[in-house]
Motif scaffolding. Structure first.
Motif, PDB file in Angstrom:
ATOM      1  N   UNK A  91       0.833  -1.199   0.000  1.00  0.00           N
ATOM      2  CA  UNK A  91       0.000   0.000   0.000  1.00  0.00           C
ATOM      3  C   UNK A  91       0.872   1.255   0.000  1.00  0.00           C
ATOM      4  N   UNK A  92       0.466   2.233  -0.783  1.00  0.00           N
ATOM      5  CA  UNK A  92       1.195   3.496  -0.884  1.00  0.00           C
ATOM      6  C   UNK A  92       0.345   4.577  -0.227  1.00  0.00           C
ATOM      7  N   UNK A  93       0.917   5.352   0.687  1.00  0.00           N
ATOM      8  CA  UNK A  93       0.118   6.400   1.317  1.00  0.00           C
ATOM      9  C   UNK A  93      -0.326   7.444   0.305  1.00  0.00           C
ATOM     10  N   UNK A  94      -1.502   8.010   0.529  1.00  0.00           N
ATOM     11  CA  UNK A  94      -2.049   9.013  -0.385  1.00  0.00           C
ATOM     12  C   UNK A  94      -1.251  10.308  -0.289  1.00  0.00           C
ATOM     13  N   UNK A  95      -1.244  11.074  -1.386  1.00  0.00           N
ATOM     14  CA  UNK A  95      -0.594  12.375  -1.380  1.00  0.00           C
ATOM     15  C   UNK A  95      -1.347  13.319  -0.450  1.00  0.00           C
ATOM     16  N   UNK A  96      -0.619  14.218   0.184  1.00  0.00           N
ATOM     17  CA  UNK A  96      -1.218  15.199   1.074  1.00  0.00           C
ATOM     18  C   UNK A  96      -1.182  16.549   0.364  1.00  0.00           C
ATOM     19  N   UNK A  97      -2.357  17.189   0.257  1.00  0.00           N
ATOM     20  CA  UNK A  97      -2.437  18.490  -0.415  1.00  0.00           C
ATOM     21  C   UNK A  97      -1.815  19.568   0.466  1.00  0.00           C
ATOM     22  N   UNK A  98      -1.082  20.465  -0.155  1.00  0.00           N
ATOM     23  CA  UNK A  98      -0.478  21.590   0.550  1.00  0.00           C
ATOM     24  C   UNK A  98      -1.425  22.781   0.520  1.00  0.00           C
ATOM     25  N   UNK A  99      -1.257  23.705   1.452  1.00  0.00           N
ATOM     26  CA  UNK A  99      -2.100  24.881   1.469  1.00  0.00           C
ATOM     27  C   UNK A  99      -1.510  26.025   0.641  1.00  0.00           C
ATOM     28  N   UNK A 100      -0.367  25.800   0.015  1.00  0.00           N
ATOM     29  CA  UNK A 100       0.267  26.818  -0.795  1.00  0.00           C
ATOM     30  C   UNK A 100      -0.424  26.962  -2.132  1.00  0.00           C
ATOM     31  N   UNK A 101      -0.437  28.180  -2.640  1.00  0.00           N
ATOM     32  CA  UNK A 101      -1.037  28.415  -3.957  1.00  0.00           C
ATOM     33  C   UNK A 101       0.010  28.251  -5.044  1.00  0.00           C
ATOM     34  N   UNK A 102      -0.447  27.774  -6.185  1.00  0.00           N
ATOM     35  CA  UNK A 102       0.429  27.611  -7.334  1.00  0.00           C
ATOM     36  C   UNK A 102       0.841  28.997  -7.847  1.00  0.00           C
ATOM     37  N   UNK A 103       2.138  29.243  -8.083  1.00  0.00           N
ATOM     38  CA  UNK A 103       2.560  30.559  -8.547  1.00  0.00           C
ATOM     39  C   UNK A 103       2.074  30.878  -9.963  1.00  0.00           C
ATOM     40  N   UNK A 104       1.719  29.869 -10.742  1.00  0.00           N
ATOM     41  CA  UNK A 104       1.277  30.085 -12.118  1.00  0.00           C
ATOM     42  C   UNK A 104      -0.216  30.356 -12.217  1.00  0.00           C
ATOM     43  N   UNK A 105      -1.020  29.479 -11.573  1.00  0.00           N
ATOM     44  CA  UNK A 105      -2.464  29.606 -11.745  1.00  0.00           C
ATOM     45  C   UNK A 105      -3.210  29.961 -10.461  1.00  0.00           C
ATOM     46  N   UNK A 106      -2.544  30.086  -9.332  1.00  0.00           N
ATOM     47  CA  UNK A 106      -3.105  30.439  -8.027  1.00  0.00           C
ATOM     48  C   UNK A 106      -4.063  29.381  -7.479  1.00  0.00           C
TER      49      UNK A 106
END
Length: 133
Positions: free
Chosen positions: A115-130
């Motif tokens: 089993x592979x742990x799920x990715x964790x979303x960051x609270x940072x905004x993308x510099x390209x598309x926000x």
């Protein structure tokens, strides 16, 4: 370049004082099975692991989270012990004899079965598309 380096320099300075040092180790509530010393969460070439705080006197290590053993775990080809323990190594996943170091029986494991742990979303905004996702 100044637009990038100004904020980056501040973040870099705060990171050196505020971030946890996984190379040195972060204390955990687990106890070493060999010497009863506290275990530390560390990072190595194969990822995160728990290591004894008394290293190098005690070289006991463990996986940070024990993987669930599938019901169809094989039996050791050398001593017949069951079930074998799923481990991760330099060449990928493998089954190890539960009687190690007394028995050094191993068997290659299917990498798709780990089993592979799920990715964790960051609270940072993308510099390209926000976007934050």
């Amino acid at each position: 370049m100044k637009n990038f380096y100004g904020p980056f320099e501040k973040l870099l300075a705060s990171a050196s004082t505020d971030m946890a040092n996984l190379k040195a180790g972060i204390p955990t509530d687990k106890i070493c099975k060999k010497c009863q010393a506290p275990m530390l969460k560390r990072i190595g070439k194969n990822g995160l692991f728990l290591g004894c705080s008394r290293y190098p006197e005690c070289d006991h290590t463990e996986e940070p989270e024990q993987l669930e053993e599938p019901e169809d775990a094989p039996e050791c080809p050398l001593c017949g012990a069951t079930p074998m323990v799923l481990r991760k190594g330099q060449f990928g996943p493998f089954w190890a004899c539960p009687n190690y170091p007394g028995c050094k029986g191993i068997r290659k494991a299917d990498p798709r079965g780990i089993p592979v742990p799920a990715d964790v979303a960051l609270e940072e905004k993308c510099p390209t598309c926000a976007s934050t996702s």
